[in-house]
Scaffold this active site. Structure first.
Site, PDB file in Angstrom:
ATOM      1  N   ASP A 390     -19.067   5.562  40.678  1.00  0.00           N
ATOM      2  CA  ASP A 390     -18.672   4.500  39.728  1.00  0.00           C
ATOM      3  C   ASP A 390     -19.174   3.125  40.141  1.00  0.00           C
ATOM      4  O   ASP A 390     -19.576   2.329  39.296  1.00  0.00           O
ATOM      5  CB  ASP A 390     -17.139   4.419  39.633  1.00  0.00           C
ATOM      6  CG  ASP A 390     -16.549   5.666  39.036  1.00  0.00           C
ATOM      7  OD1 ASP A 390     -17.310   6.458  38.440  1.00  0.00           O
ATOM      8  OD2 ASP A 390     -15.327   5.861  39.177  1.00  0.00           O
TER       9      ASP A 390
HETATM   10  P1  NAP Z   1     -16.337   7.777  42.890  1.00  0.00           P
HETATM   11  O1  NAP Z   1     -16.826   7.090  41.679  1.00  0.00           O
HETATM   12  O2  NAP Z   1     -15.005   8.397  42.859  1.00  0.00           O
HETATM   13  O3  NAP Z   1     -17.440   8.861  43.241  1.00  0.00           O
HETATM   14  C1  NAP Z   1     -17.398   9.577  44.416  1.00  0.00           C
HETATM   15  C2  NAP Z   1     -18.511  10.619  44.366  1.00  0.00           C
HETATM   16  O4  NAP Z   1     -18.528  11.237  45.628  1.00  0.00           O
HETATM   17  C3  NAP Z   1     -18.284  11.701  43.336  1.00  0.00           C
HETATM   18  O5  NAP Z   1     -19.146  11.522  42.243  1.00  0.00           O
HETATM   19  C4  NAP Z   1     -18.529  13.007  44.094  1.00  0.00           C
HETATM   20  O6  NAP Z   1     -19.557  13.746  43.429  1.00  0.00           O
HETATM   21  C5  NAP Z   1     -19.025  12.556  45.446  1.00  0.00           C
HETATM   22  N1  NAP Z   1     -18.500  13.380  46.529  1.00  0.00           N
HETATM   23  C6  NAP Z   1     -17.243  13.840  46.716  1.00  0.00           C
HETATM   24  N2  NAP Z   1     -17.168  14.585  47.827  1.00  0.00           N
HETATM   25  C7  NAP Z   1     -18.413  14.582  48.361  1.00  0.00           C
HETATM   26  C8  NAP Z   1     -18.974  15.181  49.505  1.00  0.00           C
HETATM   27  N3  NAP Z   1     -18.242  15.946  50.347  1.00  0.00           N
HETATM   28  N4  NAP Z   1     -20.287  14.991  49.758  1.00  0.00           N
HETATM   29  C9  NAP Z   1     -21.037  14.251  48.915  1.00  0.00           C
HETATM   30  N5  NAP Z   1     -20.551  13.654  47.808  1.00  0.00           N
HETATM   31  C10 NAP Z   1     -19.250  13.830  47.541  1.00  0.00           C
HETATM   32  O7  NAP Z   1     -16.351   6.824  44.178  1.00  0.00           O
HETATM   33  P2  NAP Z   1     -16.827   5.329  44.392  1.00  0.00           P
HETATM   34  O8  NAP Z   1     -18.194   5.107  43.831  1.00  0.00           O
HETATM   35  O9  NAP Z   1     -16.559   5.040  45.818  1.00  0.00           O
HETATM   36  O10 NAP Z   1     -15.872   4.484  43.481  1.00  0.00           O
HETATM   37  C11 NAP Z   1     -14.517   4.333  43.759  1.00  0.00           C
HETATM   38  C12 NAP Z   1     -13.727   4.499  42.499  1.00  0.00           C
HETATM   39  O11 NAP Z   1     -12.351   4.558  42.864  1.00  0.00           O
HETATM   40  C13 NAP Z   1     -13.903   3.341  41.531  1.00  0.00           C
HETATM   41  O12 NAP Z   1     -13.900   3.802  40.217  1.00  0.00           O
HETATM   42  C14 NAP Z   1     -12.673   2.497  41.809  1.00  0.00           C
HETATM   43  O13 NAP Z   1     -12.288   1.716  40.699  1.00  0.00           O
HETATM   44  C15 NAP Z   1     -11.656   3.557  42.137  1.00  0.00           C
HETATM   45  N6  NAP Z   1     -10.523   3.058  42.928  1.00  0.00           N
HETATM   46  C16 NAP Z   1     -10.742   2.490  44.134  1.00  0.00           C
HETATM   47  C17 NAP Z   1      -9.707   1.965  44.838  1.00  0.00           C
HETATM   48  C18 NAP Z   1      -9.921   1.257  46.155  1.00  0.00           C
HETATM   49  O14 NAP Z   1      -9.038   0.534  46.577  1.00  0.00           O
HETATM   50  N7  NAP Z   1     -11.040   1.451  46.800  1.00  0.00           N
HETATM   51  C19 NAP Z   1      -8.412   2.071  44.356  1.00  0.00           C
HETATM   52  C20 NAP Z   1      -8.213   2.699  43.126  1.00  0.00           C
HETATM   53  C21 NAP Z   1      -9.279   3.185  42.444  1.00  0.00           C
HETATM   54  P3  NAP Z   1     -19.674  15.348  43.640  1.00  0.00           P
HETATM   55  O15 NAP Z   1     -18.367  15.923  43.270  1.00  0.00           O
HETATM   56  O16 NAP Z   1     -20.793  15.731  42.738  1.00  0.00           O
HETATM   57  O17 NAP Z   1     -20.013  15.565  45.079  1.00  0.00           O
END
Ligand code: NAP
Length: 466
Positions: A390
């Site tokens: 994301d």
């Molecule tokens: P993300 O959008 O959740 O994407 C994570 C990606 O990691 C997934 O597409 C997944 O794809 C891949 N993944 C999972 N396990 C894996 C593995 N073992 N090896 C390789 N890839 C793996 O994460 P992000 O880009 O870090 O974004 C964070 C999201 O969380 C944002 O939307 C944010 O708004 C939200 N959020 C964050 C917080 C905070 O405080 N940081 C709090 C609340 C919400 P596959 O399944 O294809 O592997």
């Protein structure tokens, strides 16, 4: 005897003062990775002093129960401190639940000890203490349950939900107001606890599991405020200071998180955001992507001058940070300039990526915040996205119908080549497709982050020897 008492009081006041200063410094030092460890130490020492000061208290006549509680608390606390990094949000929620439960119990005991002679101000803060304490108790348990997936993650909504919830809160406040005027109405006190307990459950029901980290930070704020209110009841300046620090920092954190996700507070609390996730995931089928092997990826990285690594939730899940460090070392040795782009909400909790990369001893000056690195992507040879999704999605800039529209993102699509390590084409947290993957300049590196990075490191080592 009186002199002894006064002397004791002075020592307690001094100890509390030092503890308060340490709490303030702790928060300040935790602001940057360089001083964060010192910040944690300061907070720990402050807490030990606060407990020690309390144990010196003149009013304690028997230490037996305190000792039992200390042993029990330590027994529960140690395993809680050993949970996986990805489970920290729910662990934090549990801590809030314990704290809030304790605050509610203390408030209840104080009320029944003092009633009917409770001055109005005292009754007002005591009411605030137990209302916030009880709703934080059940709210935090619900939040922890949703994050741990022992409760359904999806938001459960029904018509008139906000009206029902706010009415419950209004009932609790009305009872509190009555008690302020009539503190002798002891039979009403349980109502002031029971109603917020129910409110705490219902407040979390319409919020999706994905929004829980923001909600937990808000509950942290409530727990802090209830502790500050308890400070007024117990006439403890230390509790007032610590509670106020906790309350305000939790609130600021929730605001920062909401902003970084481009969501308003009301949208997090009342918007049932998680609902869009399942349906929005569709639509990825027909488009094609280009994939590459570890060998090809290693070749491209070795030929680059500037590489920016973008870590995300997947790196945390795979626990790939140490392998990433090996990759950093291997590339740096070859003269490649490697930096890390940190999005404020990458992962699942604030500072998630900073903590993991610091654990792997990546130099702090290599970690760049989003606003500082975004302008450099056009001059970057390779943006290597490791388990992030994301936070790199260009739809946030252009697609007004996207649930993440307006969220600031890392501009990886502006780099010359983009490589994305993830296991599949599955979406991330927001449940939406990522147009980044279909660009001509993007190579998908399908696999688990840890083993894929490991394979690249091996290839690089092979090339170096060969
Ligand atoms: P993300 O959008 O959740 O994407 C994570 C990606 O990691 C997934 O597409 C997944 O794809 C891949 N993944 C999972 N396990 C894996 C593995 N073992 N090896 C390789 N890839 C793996 O994460 P992000 O880009 O870090 O974004 C964070 C999201 O969380 C944002 O939307 C944010 O708004 C939200 N959020 C964050 C917080 C905070 O405080 N940081 C709090 C609340 C919400 P596959 O399944 O294809 O592997």
């Amino acid at each position: 005897m009186t002199t002894d008492f006064a002397g004791n009081q002075t020592i307690i006041e001094i100890v509390y003062f030092i503890a308060s200063v340490l709490f303030v410094l702790s928060l300040k030092w935790m602001n940057t990775p360089r001083t964060a460890r010192r910040g944690i130490r300061a907070g720990e020492i402050g807490m030990v002093l606060a407990i020690a000061g309390t144990l010196l208290h003149h009013g304690i006549i028997d230490y037996k129960w305190i000792a039992i509680a200390l042993v029990l608390g330590t027994g529960i606390g140690i395993p809680l401190g050993l949970v996986q990094m990805t489970a920290v949000p729910q662990r934090t929620a549990l801590s809030h639940a314990f704290g809030a439960f304790c605050v509610t119990l203390v408030g209840t005991a104080e009320f029944y000890l003092r009633s009917p002679d409770v001055p109005r101000f005292m009754m007002a803060v005591l009411s605030m203490e137990v209302i916030l304490g009880s709703l934080t108790f059940t709210g935090s348990l619900m939040a922890a349950g949703k994050l741990q997936e022992v409760l359904p993650q999806r938001p459960i909504t029904y018509k008139g939900q906000n009206f029902v919830n706010l009415s419950l809160l209004a009932i609790a406040v009305a009872v509190a107001a009555y008690l302020v005027v009539h503190p002798g109405a002891r039979q009403l006190f349980p109502v002031m606890i029971a109603v917020p307990l129910i409110f705490g459950v219902l407040m979390i029901v319409p919020i999706g599991g994905a929004d829980m980290p923001t909600v937990i930070s808000l509950l942290n704020s409530y727990a802090g405020l209830s502790a500050a209110a308890m400070g007024f009841v117990l006439e403890s300046k230390l509790l007032i200071i610590a509670g106020a620090l906790d309350g305000s920092s939790g609130f600021i954190l929730s605001v920062i998180m909401s902003k970084a996700m481009n969501r308003s507070f009301t949208n997090v609390m009342f918007g049932a955001f998680g609902q869009v996730q399942a349906s929005a995931a569709a639509g990825a089928e027909e488009k094609t992507v280009r994939s590459a092997s570890a060998e090809e990826a290693a070749g491209i990285l070795a030929a680059a001058n500037k590489v920016v690594v973008v870590p995300g939730y997947g790196m945390a899940v795979a626990q790939a940070q140490h392998k990433v460090r090996e990759l950093y070392d291997a590339l740096t040795k070859r003269g490649v300039d490697v930096r890390f782009a940190i999005h404020p909400v990458a992962g699942r909790m604030p500072g998630h990526m900073n903590v993991l990369l610091a654990e792997a001893d990546i130099p702090y000056d290599r970690l760049m915040e989003m606003d500082d690195i975004n302008g450099d992507f056009p001059q970057t040879d390779v943006a290597l996205v490791i388990g992030a999704n994301d936070v790199t999605n260009p739809a946030a800039r252009t697609d007004t119908s996207s649930p993440i529209y307006g969220m600031p993102i890392l501009d990886v699509d502006k780099a010359r080549t983009v490589m994305v390590i993830k296991r599949s084409m599955n979406p991330g947290f927001a449940g939406i497709d990522n147009p980044l993957y279909y660009l001509d300049k993007t190579l998908m590196l399908f696999g688990d982050a840890k083993s894929f990075v490991n394979n690249i490191v091996h290839e690089l080592a092979g090339n170096a020897h060969g």
